[in-house]
Scaffold this active site. Sequence first.
Site, PDB file in Angstrom:
ATOM      1  N   ASP A  55       0.839  -1.196   0.000  1.00  0.00           N
ATOM      2  CA  ASP A  55       0.000   0.000   0.000  1.00  0.00           C
ATOM      3  C   ASP A  55       0.871   1.242   0.000  1.00  0.00           C
ATOM      4  O   ASP A  55       2.093   1.175   0.201  1.00  0.00           O
ATOM      5  CB  ASP A  55      -0.922   0.000   1.224  1.00  0.00           C
ATOM      6  CG  ASP A  55      -2.116   0.940   1.078  1.00  0.00           C
ATOM      7  OD1 ASP A  55      -2.281   1.560   0.000  1.00  0.00           O
ATOM      8  OD2 ASP A  55      -2.885   1.058   2.046  1.00  0.00           O
ATOM      9  N   LYS A  56       0.215   2.357  -0.246  1.00  0.00           N
ATOM     10  CA  LYS A  56       0.858   3.663  -0.197  1.00  0.00           C
ATOM     11  C   LYS A  56      -0.043   4.608   0.564  1.00  0.00           C
ATOM     12  O   LYS A  56      -1.267   4.453   0.563  1.00  0.00           O
ATOM     13  CB  LYS A  56       1.156   4.101  -1.611  1.00  0.00           C
ATOM     14  CG  LYS A  56       0.954   5.481  -2.150  1.00  0.00           C
ATOM     15  CD  LYS A  56      -0.315   6.164  -2.015  1.00  0.00           C
ATOM     16  CE  LYS A  56      -0.338   7.525  -2.658  1.00  0.00           C
ATOM     17  NZ  LYS A  56      -1.718   8.065  -2.633  1.00  0.00           N
ATOM     18  N   HIS A  57       0.550   5.576   1.248  1.00  0.00           N
ATOM     19  CA  HIS A  57      -0.227   6.602   1.941  1.00  0.00           C
ATOM     20  C   HIS A  57       0.370   7.959   1.632  1.00  0.00           C
ATOM     21  O   HIS A  57       1.582   8.143   1.682  1.00  0.00           O
ATOM     22  CB  HIS A  57      -0.222   6.376   3.458  1.00  0.00           C
ATOM     23  CG  HIS A  57      -0.997   7.413   4.209  1.00  0.00           C
ATOM     24  ND1 HIS A  57      -2.360   7.335   4.391  1.00  0.00           N
ATOM     25  CD2 HIS A  57      -0.603   8.560   4.807  1.00  0.00           C
ATOM     26  CE1 HIS A  57      -2.774   8.383   5.075  1.00  0.00           C
ATOM     27  NE2 HIS A  57      -1.728   9.140   5.343  1.00  0.00           N
ATOM     28  N   SER A  58      -0.493   8.913   1.311  1.00  0.00           N
ATOM     29  CA  SER A  58      -0.058  10.280   1.048  1.00  0.00           C
ATOM     30  C   SER A  58      -0.527  11.180   2.176  1.00  0.00           C
ATOM     31  O   SER A  58      -1.625  11.001   2.708  1.00  0.00           O
ATOM     32  CB  SER A  58      -0.638  10.774  -0.285  1.00  0.00           C
ATOM     33  OG  SER A  58      -0.452  12.169  -0.428  1.00  0.00           O
ATOM     34  N   THR A  95      -9.482  10.367  -1.113  1.00  0.00           N
ATOM     35  CA  THR A  95      -9.680   9.321  -2.119  1.00  0.00           C
ATOM     36  C   THR A  95     -11.099   8.763  -2.086  1.00  0.00           C
ATOM     37  O   THR A  95     -11.700   8.492  -3.132  1.00  0.00           O
ATOM     38  CB  THR A  95      -8.661   8.186  -1.894  1.00  0.00           C
ATOM     39  OG1 THR A  95      -7.338   8.727  -2.048  1.00  0.00           O
ATOM     40  CG2 THR A  95      -8.850   7.060  -2.894  1.00  0.00           C
ATOM     41  N   ARG A 133      -7.852  15.025  19.860  1.00  0.00           N
ATOM     42  CA  ARG A 133      -6.749  15.885  19.405  1.00  0.00           C
ATOM     43  C   ARG A 133      -7.263  17.039  18.555  1.00  0.00           C
ATOM     44  O   ARG A 133      -6.755  18.161  18.626  1.00  0.00           O
ATOM     45  CB  ARG A 133      -5.748  15.055  18.598  1.00  0.00           C
ATOM     46  CG  ARG A 133      -4.929  14.072  19.418  1.00  0.00           C
ATOM     47  CD  ARG A 133      -4.254  13.048  18.520  1.00  0.00           C
ATOM     48  NE  ARG A 133      -3.469  13.683  17.488  1.00  0.00           N
ATOM     49  CZ  ARG A 133      -3.222  13.150  16.297  1.00  0.00           C
ATOM     50  NH1 ARG A 133      -3.723  11.968  15.985  1.00  0.00           N
ATOM     51  NH2 ARG A 133      -2.500  13.798  15.419  1.00  0.00           N
ATOM     52  N   SER A 147      -1.105   7.704  14.420  1.00  0.00           N
ATOM     53  CA  SER A 147      -2.427   7.751  13.790  1.00  0.00           C
ATOM     54  C   SER A 147      -2.383   7.160  12.386  1.00  0.00           C
ATOM     55  O   SER A 147      -3.218   6.330  12.014  1.00  0.00           O
ATOM     56  CB  SER A 147      -2.935   9.191  13.744  1.00  0.00           C
ATOM     57  OG  SER A 147      -4.205   9.266  13.127  1.00  0.00           O
ATOM     58  N   LYS A 179      -3.372   2.405  11.485  1.00  0.00           N
ATOM     59  CA  LYS A 179      -4.356   1.903  10.514  1.00  0.00           C
ATOM     60  C   LYS A 179      -3.682   1.053   9.438  1.00  0.00           C
ATOM     61  O   LYS A 179      -4.239   0.048   8.978  1.00  0.00           O
ATOM     62  CB  LYS A 179      -5.100   3.085   9.890  1.00  0.00           C
ATOM     63  CG  LYS A 179      -5.951   3.870  10.887  1.00  0.00           C
ATOM     64  CD  LYS A 179      -6.797   4.918  10.231  1.00  0.00           C
ATOM     65  CE  LYS A 179      -6.024   6.142   9.796  1.00  0.00           C
ATOM     66  NZ  LYS A 179      -5.612   6.983  10.926  1.00  0.00           N
ATOM     67  N   LYS A 180      -2.493   1.448   9.009  1.00  0.00           N
ATOM     68  CA  LYS A 180      -1.786   0.673   7.993  1.00  0.00           C
ATOM     69  C   LYS A 180      -1.307  -0.668   8.552  1.00  0.00           C
ATOM     70  O   LYS A 180      -1.350  -1.699   7.872  1.00  0.00           O
ATOM     71  CB  LYS A 180      -0.608   1.479   7.437  1.00  0.00           C
ATOM     72  CG  LYS A 180      -1.030   2.729   6.663  1.00  0.00           C
ATOM     73  CD  LYS A 180      -1.930   2.379   5.490  1.00  0.00           C
ATOM     74  CE  LYS A 180      -2.365   3.591   4.707  1.00  0.00           C
ATOM     75  NZ  LYS A 180      -3.300   3.239   3.606  1.00  0.00           N
TER      76      LYS A 180
END
Length: 441
Positions: free
Chosen positions: A81-84, A121, A169, A184, A188-189
Amino acid sequence: MRLTQEIIAAKRDGAELSDADIRQLIEGLSEGHVTEGQAAAFAMAIYFQGMSAKERVALTLAMRDSGTVLHWDDLPGPALDKHSTGGVGDTVSLPLAAAVAACGGYVPMISGRGLGHTGGTLDKLDAVPGYDTQPGVGLFHKVVREVGCAIIGQTADLAPADRRLYAIRDVTATVETIPLLTSSILSKKLAAGLNGLVMDVKFGSGAFLPDYGEAQNLARALVDVANGAGLPTTALLTDMSEPLASAAGNALEVAYALDHLTGRRREPRFHEVTVALGAEMLLLGGLAPDAAAARARIEQAFASGAAAERFARMVVALGGPADLLEAPQKHLAAAPIVKPVFPEAAGAVASIDTRAVGLAVVALGGGRTRPQDPVDPAVGIVELAGLGDTVGPDRPLGIVHAREEAGLATASERLRRAYRIGDAAARGPLIAERMTERSSV
């Protein structure tokens, strides 16, 4: 076992918390034994005192374990996976997931919605009629296994402690602290059961962290903590001093991604970031021997149409139309008002307040300032000018797609203010740095 207030006091005074302390507090938060006031005090103590690398790993793992952890043992290839960290015109996830799937990776992408100037997304995919962004776990597994990729939203049982702590927060001004940002994002990842993760950390005027040094610190923390928690991760620092794509707005960005997948239009900057991230994913998954081979595989996935075919299959498997790629205009919502916005004076684009461009889309109704705000999928801006482009009577700053005249007027004024016209700007590097695992965390 210590009292919750003793744990908070220890962090307040700068002590390093034990793994047991951190797990106790997060479990208490999940189960309701830790009050909102105590969670707020804990977050504020971290904001001022920070956390060691060891503490960050422990916090991330405790957040991961607060809910369900997915497993992909039945897949014949790696789960990647990727996260931005977000920006404007960043719809990379759509073509990227399909391209990696076409190269033998499996992409169980769990994404979020947009807030503020950044697009989400899930909001983009919600613009596709019938596409189910919240399928059950069984369907999610089935689509990933059979298609190679599925892009969905976070389920309620993935890292629920993060959701509760983030809400606290958000109202206590403790969002922008690297230990809490890191836990955070990564909890999740890690809960998604991945074998490899690539982080796209943005810097520049449209980024969550505009300052390069701050973005660099976040990238370093993400890579170190993820690897320390057992998830192989690399990061790219990429430029968001101008919109990544020339389109911003949900249905408009879906159309842009479809053009990229089919080859109808491929803009160099967007393509470069997509290929670079895809290559990193292949390397982490052991699907290419080196960077050059990884890039070549991703390029071939686009050139051959294999990425487009995977995306089409994913859309159908999750309830969307079978002819979305061939006839997007049949399915994507269109705004009734379409008008170009011209600059007050002709010249070259010297700089762009990219955040302001994103807020122009929000003003149209294409984004949200509160989580509960509705989003209009049809509105946005296309043909956005980039740095160094010459604009004037024959070349607008962008073309606004609006629902009504008032939104058009507001967005047009915001767009004009976002652009500074002057001497032609020299672009910095699009991918400024690559970060990999260090020998120790």
